[in-house]
Scaffold this motif. Structure first.
Motif: not given
Length: 179
Positions: A147-151, A156-158, A160-167
């Motif tokens: 379960t090695v985490t790719d930091t 990058k995923a975090e 992308e989530i912050q850049e999403m719109g409300l919908v």
């Protein structure tokens, strides 16, 4: 006539009686059945029970015996080498005062009934147990995926989530819930 000696101290008084006991511990392993299976829990230190009478005229003997019972070495109860037929026949070589030290006036006589317990120090089973090699701890191995985490991917995923719109946020969380 019985003799009891602790290091260089000879037990005073008369009517000296010595008893000894050995506690063999086991635990019932039969559960709710009527079986007789037991689990060995080892031998506990042997105990010597001593009773004697000291005449009131020999009050200094009682005072000295009390001092011997209370003696300490380096803050711990003093350990004595015991000389007594019963104790030595049971393999007891060293003892210390334990559990109780009782003094009662003897009915109708000017004397004290004294009783106390001596507990074995460094018993033979204890010395054998200390000499036995300790088992090496066994490493536990798991057969699973790492379960090695790719930091970098996580960051990058975090982002992308912050850049999403409300919908997009609503659809993202709905997807997580349904998954």
């Amino acid at each position: 006539m019985s003799l009891l000696r602790l290091d260089n101290y000879n037990m005073p008084g008369h009517e000296l009686k010595i008893g000894a006991s050995m506690d063999i511990r086991t635990t019932d392993a039969s559960g709710d059945t009527s079986g007789t299976d037991e689990v060995e829990n080892g031998f506990k230190p042997k105990k010597i029970t001593v009773s004697l009478v000291i005449k009131a005229i020999d009050a200094s003997d009682l005072t000295e015996l009390t001092r011997v019972a209370e003696a300490k070495t380096n803050g711990e109860r003093k350990i004595y080498t015991i000389v007594n037929k019963t104790a030595n026949a049971m393999g007891i070589r060293q003892v210390r005062f334990a559990e109780n030290f009782s003094v009662r006036e003897k009915d109708g006589l000017r004397a004290w009934d004294i009783s106390f317990t001596l507990k074995e120090y460094q018993s033979n089973p204890e010395r054998v147990e200390q000499r036995e090699p300790k088992p090496e701890p066994v490493a536990q191995v798991s057969e699973g995926t790492s379960t090695v985490t790719d930091t970098a991917a996580l960051k990058k995923a975090e982002q992308e989530i912050q850049e999403m719109g409300l919908v997009e946020h609503a659809l993202y969380y709905l997807d997580k819930v349904l998954a």
